[in-house]
Design an enzyme around this catalytic site. Structure first.
Site, PDB file in Angstrom:
ATOM      1  N   ASP A 111      28.741  31.615  36.321  1.00  0.00           N
ATOM      2  CA  ASP A 111      29.103  31.834  34.919  1.00  0.00           C
ATOM      3  C   ASP A 111      28.711  33.234  34.473  1.00  0.00           C
ATOM      4  OD1 ASP A 111      30.279  29.407  34.432  1.00  0.00           O
ATOM      5  OD2 ASP A 111      28.526  28.484  33.519  1.00  0.00           O
ATOM      6  N   ARG A 166      30.585  36.335  36.642  1.00  0.00           N
ATOM      7  CA  ARG A 166      31.992  36.599  36.342  1.00  0.00           C
ATOM      8  C   ARG A 166      32.147  37.742  35.349  1.00  0.00           C
ATOM      9  NH1 ARG A 166      32.713  30.196  36.461  1.00  0.00           N
ATOM     10  NH2 ARG A 166      33.342  30.029  38.636  1.00  0.00           N
ATOM     11  N   GLU A 198      31.777  28.796  52.315  1.00  0.00           N
ATOM     12  CA  GLU A 198      31.770  28.511  53.746  1.00  0.00           C
ATOM     13  C   GLU A 198      33.216  28.483  54.246  1.00  0.00           C
ATOM     14  OE1 GLU A 198      29.555  24.973  54.574  1.00  0.00           O
ATOM     15  OE2 GLU A 198      27.703  25.750  53.677  1.00  0.00           O
ATOM     16  N   GLY A 204      57.913  56.228  44.810  1.00  0.00           N
ATOM     17  CA  GLY A 204      57.607  56.273  46.237  1.00  0.00           C
ATOM     18  C   GLY A 204      56.266  56.912  46.533  1.00  0.00           C
ATOM     19  N   SER A 227      41.566  32.452  39.762  1.00  0.00           N
ATOM     20  CA  SER A 227      42.137  32.288  38.419  1.00  0.00           C
ATOM     21  C   SER A 227      42.352  30.815  38.096  1.00  0.00           C
ATOM     22  CB  SER A 227      43.470  33.031  38.314  1.00  0.00           C
ATOM     23  OG  SER A 227      43.271  34.432  38.290  1.00  0.00           O
ATOM     24  N   GLN A 236      54.397  51.519  40.152  1.00  0.00           N
ATOM     25  CA  GLN A 236      55.836  51.589  39.907  1.00  0.00           C
ATOM     26  C   GLN A 236      56.200  52.915  39.234  1.00  0.00           C
ATOM     27  OE1 GLN A 236      57.636  49.203  41.107  1.00  0.00           O
ATOM     28  NE2 GLN A 236      59.682  49.671  40.325  1.00  0.00           N
ATOM     29  N   GLU A 260      34.471  35.227  43.004  1.00  0.00           N
ATOM     30  CA  GLU A 260      33.710  34.685  41.872  1.00  0.00           C
ATOM     31  C   GLU A 260      34.494  33.584  41.154  1.00  0.00           C
ATOM     32  OE1 GLU A 260      30.264  36.250  41.273  1.00  0.00           O
ATOM     33  OE2 GLU A 260      31.117  36.401  43.267  1.00  0.00           O
TER      34      GLU A 260
END
Length: 380
Positions: A240, A243, A127, A340, A366, A336, A363
């Protein structure tokens, strides 16, 4: 552990990879730019059984194990993370809790429609004022004869709009605290149900994310999922399990980021040689490949014991936090290496760089995964 796939798993992996490359890949960049939901592609995925993968065959599902499901998610995410999350949500946070906790009525009606691919599903927990702290939700459900009446708002709901059914958490007993939360299956056609404006997201632009609103939303009493007051337990068990799908999505993104880095490094010439000849590039690619192997191993292990181990929640959290963070590092490194050019939307790594960022957030962030892991270890 040895994750040598059996013949059926190999067949499914090859089939999904071929489908992703032949049917999802064409137009993936344009759908991202146009924020176009891949309805036609998802309809085909439903026909292939990819939207009810862990649902029993008796309810029109494919009745496959979580490991096979993760392999399929990985292959789709390698090509289009936005399509993968749509697939993951309808499978893991809508079909799975209904299959696990739903009544026979819900299974024979709603679940069959979801598993066959005729409908998409979603999950309403978050929410505006309650994200990681799910227990502080404000949405209410009040019993009224043969109905429940819902009032409130859910935020950041994947598949809001295209979805037909949503597993929604609401407070049914305000005096009981977290034990007063119940789960419901809410059809999008319910009176008082509405979908808000789609969010303008950094990535995953071909998936639909929007708020859900409930204004005296009336649903049948039979749409209670599981027992009254057990909603938070149902939600946590669902997370659970779900994930695993996000970990697999991250692995698929990581795989593609590595492939793109290798391809570009072999083609791009600087100082008279392909940049793949430079040690700095070689070290970066080696690191990406090593972390990919670790992420895949964690994910496959967690998936292989998801239905049997008391440590399933911890293992899923470990897989999710490591795979998502490793995939973010891989996309950074791959961009990287592209230099560019990687900053330009003409190159797929730019899209992956945007898409991968949310994998460490949804979900369960970390930070929440680390709390889950620590609690399992410290309370064992």
């Amino acid at each position: 552990m040895d994750f040598g796939f059996d013949e059926e798993q190999e067949l499914i992996r090859d089939q999904v990879r071929r489908f992703a490359e032949e049917r999802i890949a064409p137009g993936v960049r344009q759908r991202d730019q146009d924020h176009e939901f891949p309805a036609e592609v998802l309809a085909e995925m439903g026909e292939l059984g990819l939207l009810g993968m862990m649902v029993p065959e008796s309810y029109d599902g494919a009745e496959l194990d979580p490991l096979t499901y993760c392999v399929a998610i990985e292959e789709v995410a390698r090509i289009c993370p936005a399509t993968a999350v749509t697939m993951s949500v309808t499978n893991s946070v809508c079909c799975w809790p209904i299959a696990r906790f739903g009544s026979e009525l819900l299974k024979t009606s709603v679940l069959k429609e979801l598993a066959s691919g005729e409908a998409l599903g979603g999950f309403g927990l978050t929410e505006p004022g309650s994200g990681s702290d799910a227990g502080s939700m404000k949405t209410t459900a009040q019993r009224d004869g043969d109905s429940w009446i819902l009032n409130g708002e859910k935020a950041w709901i994947t598949n809001a709009g295209p979805g037909k059914y949503f597993v929604v958490l609401a407070i049914s007993d305000p005096q009981a605290g977290k034990k007063g939360i119940s789960a419901f299956v809410v059809p999008a056609s319910s009176p008082g149900f509405s979908v808000g404006t789609s969010e303008e997201k950094l990535g995953l632009k071909a998936s639909r994310t929007a708020p859900l609103y409930f204004s005296d939303c009336r649903i049948p009493a039979a749409n209670l999922l599981g027992e009254e007051g057990k909603g938070l337990r149902i939600a946590l068990a669902t997370l659970d399990h779900s994930r695993l799908g996000i970990a697999a999505q991250a692995v698929g993104i990581h795989q593609r980021a590595l492939e793109l880095a290798v391809e570009y490094a072999k083609e791009r010439v600087q100082f008279g040689v392909p940049i793949a000849k430079h040690q700095a590039i070689q070290f970066s690619i080696a690191q990406m490949a090593t972390e990919l192997a670790a992420a895949r191993e964690l994910t496959y292990h967690a998936a292989s014991v998801a239905e049997s181990s008391r440590q399933a929640g911890r293992l899923a959290a470990q897989a999710k936090v490591y795979a998502s963070e490793a995939a973010n590092r891989a996309c950074f490194a791959s961009l990287q290496i592209h230099g560019g050019n990687g900053f330009c939307e003409d190159y797929d790594i730019a899209r992956l760089y945007r898409d991968v960022r949310v994998t460490t957030i949804y979900e369960g962030t970390s930070e929440m995964q680390r709390l889950v892991i620590a609690r399992h270890i410290l309370n064992s």
